[in-house]
Design a protein around this motif. Structure first.
Motif, short mmCIF file in Angstrom:
data_model
loop_
_atom_site.label_atom_id
_atom_site.label_comp_id
_atom_site.label_asym_id
_atom_site.label_seq_id
_atom_site.Cartn_x
_atom_site.Cartn_y
_atom_site.Cartn_z
N ALA A 188 16.16 -16.12 -18.79
CA ALA A 188 15.97 -17.32 -19.02
C ALA A 188 17.02 -18.34 -18.11
CB ALA A 188 16.49 -17.68 -20.55
N ARG A 189 18.15 -17.74 -17.71
CA ARG A 189 18.77 -18.34 -16.82
C ARG A 189 18.06 -18.20 -15.36
NH1 ARG A 189 25.12 -16.24 -17.04
NH2 ARG A 189 25.16 -18.27 -15.32
N ALA A 190 17.59 -17.11 -14.89
CA ALA A 190 17.01 -16.76 -13.81
C ALA A 190 15.93 -17.65 -13.55
CB ALA A 190 16.68 -15.36 -13.62
N MET A 191 14.83 -17.85 -14.60
CA MET A 191 13.71 -18.41 -14.57
C MET A 191 14.11 -20.17 -14.52
SD MET A 191 10.60 -18.77 -15.06
CE MET A 191 9.84 -17.17 -15.51
N ALA A 192 15.17 -20.54 -15.12
CA ALA A 192 15.64 -21.84 -14.85
C ALA A 192 16.11 -22.33 -13.40
CB ALA A 192 16.85 -22.10 -15.87
N THR A 193 16.53 -21.22 -12.70
CA THR A 193 16.93 -21.44 -11.04
C THR A 193 15.71 -21.21 -10.18
OG1 THR A 193 17.69 -19.20 -10.94
CG2 THR A 193 19.18 -20.63 -11.89
N TRP A 235 30.28 -27.52 -15.19
CA TRP A 235 29.68 -28.45 -15.98
C TRP A 235 30.16 -30.03 -15.31
CZ3 TRP A 235 25.97 -27.53 -19.77
CH2 TRP A 235 25.78 -26.11 -19.85
N GLY A 236 31.06 -30.07 -14.37
CA GLY A 236 31.61 -31.03 -14.01
C GLY A 236 31.06 -32.02 -12.95
N LEU A 237 31.78 -32.33 -11.97
CA LEU A 237 31.58 -33.44 -11.04
C LEU A 237 30.19 -32.78 -10.17
CD1 LEU A 237 34.85 -34.36 -9.43
CD2 LEU A 237 33.36 -35.68 -10.89
N HIS A 238 30.07 -31.33 -9.72
CA HIS A 238 28.98 -30.71 -9.11
C HIS A 238 27.58 -31.04 -9.68
CE1 HIS A 238 32.30 -28.84 -6.78
NE2 HIS A 238 31.66 -28.59 -5.97
N ALA A 239 27.71 -30.55 -11.04
CA ALA A 239 26.42 -30.65 -11.92
C ALA A 239 26.23 -32.27 -11.92
CB ALA A 239 26.66 -30.19 -13.07
N TRP A 240 26.72 -33.18 -12.08
CA TRP A 240 26.44 -34.51 -12.36
C TRP A 240 26.33 -35.08 -11.06
CZ3 TRP A 240 24.11 -36.27 -16.70
CH2 TRP A 240 24.55 -35.52 -17.90
N TYR A 281 24.51 -21.37 -11.67
CA TYR A 281 24.79 -23.06 -12.63
C TYR A 281 24.38 -23.94 -11.43
CZ TYR A 281 26.83 -22.10 -16.89
OH TYR A 281 27.19 -21.87 -18.44
N LEU A 282 24.86 -23.93 -10.42
CA LEU A 282 24.61 -24.91 -9.40
C LEU A 282 23.05 -25.09 -9.04
CD1 LEU A 282 27.63 -24.40 -7.03
CD2 LEU A 282 27.43 -26.17 -8.86
N ILE A 283 22.46 -23.98 -9.05
CA ILE A 283 21.10 -23.97 -8.73
C ILE A 283 20.37 -24.50 -9.74
CG2 ILE A 283 19.14 -22.47 -7.89
CD1 ILE A 283 21.01 -20.79 -6.22
N TRP A 284 20.91 -23.96 -10.94
CA TRP A 284 20.35 -24.45 -12.28
C TRP A 284 20.03 -26.10 -12.35
CZ3 TRP A 284 22.30 -22.60 -17.36
CH2 TRP A 284 21.46 -22.95 -18.57
N TRP A 285 21.35 -26.76 -11.86
CA TRP A 285 21.38 -28.16 -11.80
C TRP A 285 20.38 -28.64 -10.68
CZ3 TRP A 285 22.94 -27.99 -16.21
CH2 TRP A 285 24.21 -27.49 -16.53
#
Length: 500
Positions: free
Chosen positions: A460-465, A135-140, A312-316
């Motif tokens: 839901a997470r898979a759909m988001a990515t 949730w930190g530097l990578h996401a933003w 997470y990274l692909i979600w972002w």
């Protein structure tokens, strides 16, 4: 007309997926999970290297000679105050996600850290660091680069706020028009699927909250009813525009979120929370290089990386087109250095504090309190936040406040997402017509409903990515076009030579 092509092709892709999910949700769920897992496990090295490169690129832009370039004319100034700007960043970017995973993720990793024994002090430290990696530097940085490129070409170069704008002139020849249309279509698809997956998770959490506060049954009918109310709310909000509805809701949410965080901080284990925040910050900063390239190949935990870090990274990345266009829209007049500080550093520091308060307090319950929270989280991750409140005074009031906060965060996310989709499919109009908002707002609701029918957070997470996988290729082309444009900017010594 390009906008018609983007609109029609994107509809042709998204509508069948929505219908598939409505009439055969189990089949769609299995296919989506299989597709995303196959790509993440098979190309894990690519996704991690790509996303870590964004962190490096953002640092170079902020600290290098391009940092003084303004996103607009040299005499332009920001349209929004810094406080409102940052509030909208959170509301559009990951506000609902912070509430969903604030307790759930640290406690989950504490109970089962990768390659370690769970439930130990070392597991607690690892859990906090892993959570902040996600949730930190990578996401933003992903959000920041996506937004920065669009803002630069829109306000500095006078282009349209479209995914394809940085690609103009990059390909050349007859193939260019097809590439530009394809880039915008992939951006639209990524936004639709990313938004639908996130709204589905939010609706499931609201359902769990209603079950906790009002003893409402946790049925699929309740989840769909929540979605219907959410749809009505975000369609009303999107009609008021960014300057009114989005700004007002974002400011309200920021005040509510800060009040809730301060309450937990003060009535909970205050000293432990601050110690956790400082310890996590130090561990995160000292390990950031190793964490940015760690995939656990020797431990046989590649699937863990795929299901957590890479998801997470692909979600972002999936949210990149939507959040990028939205952040670009509200960031006119800021310099690249100011932009990177506001979009990357400030949210990262706030996220570390947020997880120290909610996740740290949750781990405190397990290590030094009555325990039992990790079992509740493992049983139903959507209930994590409301189960956590049960360990504090005024649990009912906290749950009601959290429900309001989650709902408003979902409205602001859907509001900004609908706005961006409408803009992207109307040739970049900054004030898209109401008909476009109705079409895309309705389609997002349909695909969200299809996702809810699977009754699974994992789906839901898979759909988001899902949409981010093909969109990553477009993002690489955007970076190339951006670097080419920056090469023509007078910076540093070149500006001094021009003055003399």
């Amino acid at each position: 007309m390009k906008s018609n092509a983007v609109f029609l092709i994107a509809l042709a892709i998204c509508v069948p997926v929505g219908l598939w999910g409505l009439f055969a949700p189990d089949t769609m769920a299995g296919s989506v999970l299989g597709f995303t897992t196959w790509f993440m496990v098979g190309a894990s090295w690519w996704w991690l290297a790509l996303c870590s490169a964004f962190v490096i690129f953002a640092a170079v832009l902020a600290l290098g000679p391009w940092g003084s370039i303004r996103l607009g004319a040299d005499d332009d100034r920001p349209d929004f105050s810094t406080a409102s700007w940052i509030a909208m960043l959170f509301a559009g970017g990951m506000g609902a996600g912070l509430l969903f995973w604030g307790v759930a993720e640290p406690v989950t990793h504490f109970a089962a850290p990768p390659g370690l024994e769970g439930g130990t002090p070392e597991a607690a430290r690892v859990a906090m660091v892993i959570t902040n990696l996600h949730w930190g530097l990578h996401a933003w940085s992903i959000y920041g680069i996506c937004a920065l490129i669009i803002a630069y070409f829109t306000f500095r170069r006078g282009g349209k706020p479209l995914i394809s704008t940085p690609l103009v002139g990059l390909i050349g020849g007859r193939a260019e028009r097809g590439v530009l249309v394809g880039a915008d279509v992939l951006g639209v698809v990524a936004v639709v699927f990313g938004l639908a997956g996130s709204l589905a998770m939010g609706a499931l959490q609201v359902r769990s909250g209603l079950a906790s506060v009002l003893d409402v049954p946790e049925t699929i009918g309740v989840a769909l009813a929540i979605l219907a109310v959410l749809y009505a709310a975000y369609m009303i909000s999107t009609r008021t525009g960014v300057e009114k509805g989005m700004k007002l809701l974002s400011n309200i949410n920021m005040v509510l979120a800060l009040a809730m965080m301060l309450f937990i901080m003060l009535v909970g284990p205050t000293a432990f929370i601050f110690e956790s925040a400082v310890d996590t910050l130090g561990a995160y900063v000292s390990q950031i290089v190793t964490l940015s390239f760690r995939l656990f190949p020797y431990e046989g935990l590649t699937e863990w990386s795929a299901s957590w870090t890479l998801t997470y990274l692909i979600w972002w990345l999936a949210w990149g087109p939507f959040v990028g266009v939205f952040i670009a829209r509200i960031s006119k007049g800021r310099t690249i250095r100011e932009f990177c500080a506001g979009v990357i550093l400030v949210p990262t520091l706030f996220s570390i504090l947020w997880f120290a308060v909610f996740g740290g307090a949750g781990i405190y319950v397990e290590l030094f309190g009555p325990g039992g929270l990790s079992a509740l989280v493992a049983d139903n991750v959507s209930e994590a936040l409301f189960a956590f409140f049960g360990y504090f005074p005024l649990a009912g009031l906290l749950s009601v406040a959290a429900l309001a906060l989650i709902f408003i965060f979902l409205v602001t996310s859907a509001d900004s997402g609908t706005f961006v989709l409408s803009m992207m499919t109307t040739d970049g109009r900054l004030e898209p017509p109401a008909t476009a908002k109705i079409v895309w707002g309705g389609l997002v609701a349909v695909i969200t409903a299809a996702t809810l029918l699977s009754t699974s957070v994992e789906v839901a997470r898979a759909m988001a990515t899902l949409g981010a996988i093909p969109f990553s290729a477009v993002l690489m082309l955007q970076v190339v076009g951006f670097l080419r444009a920056l090469a023509s900017e007078p910076t540093g010594r070149a500006k001094a030579d021009q003055v003399t």
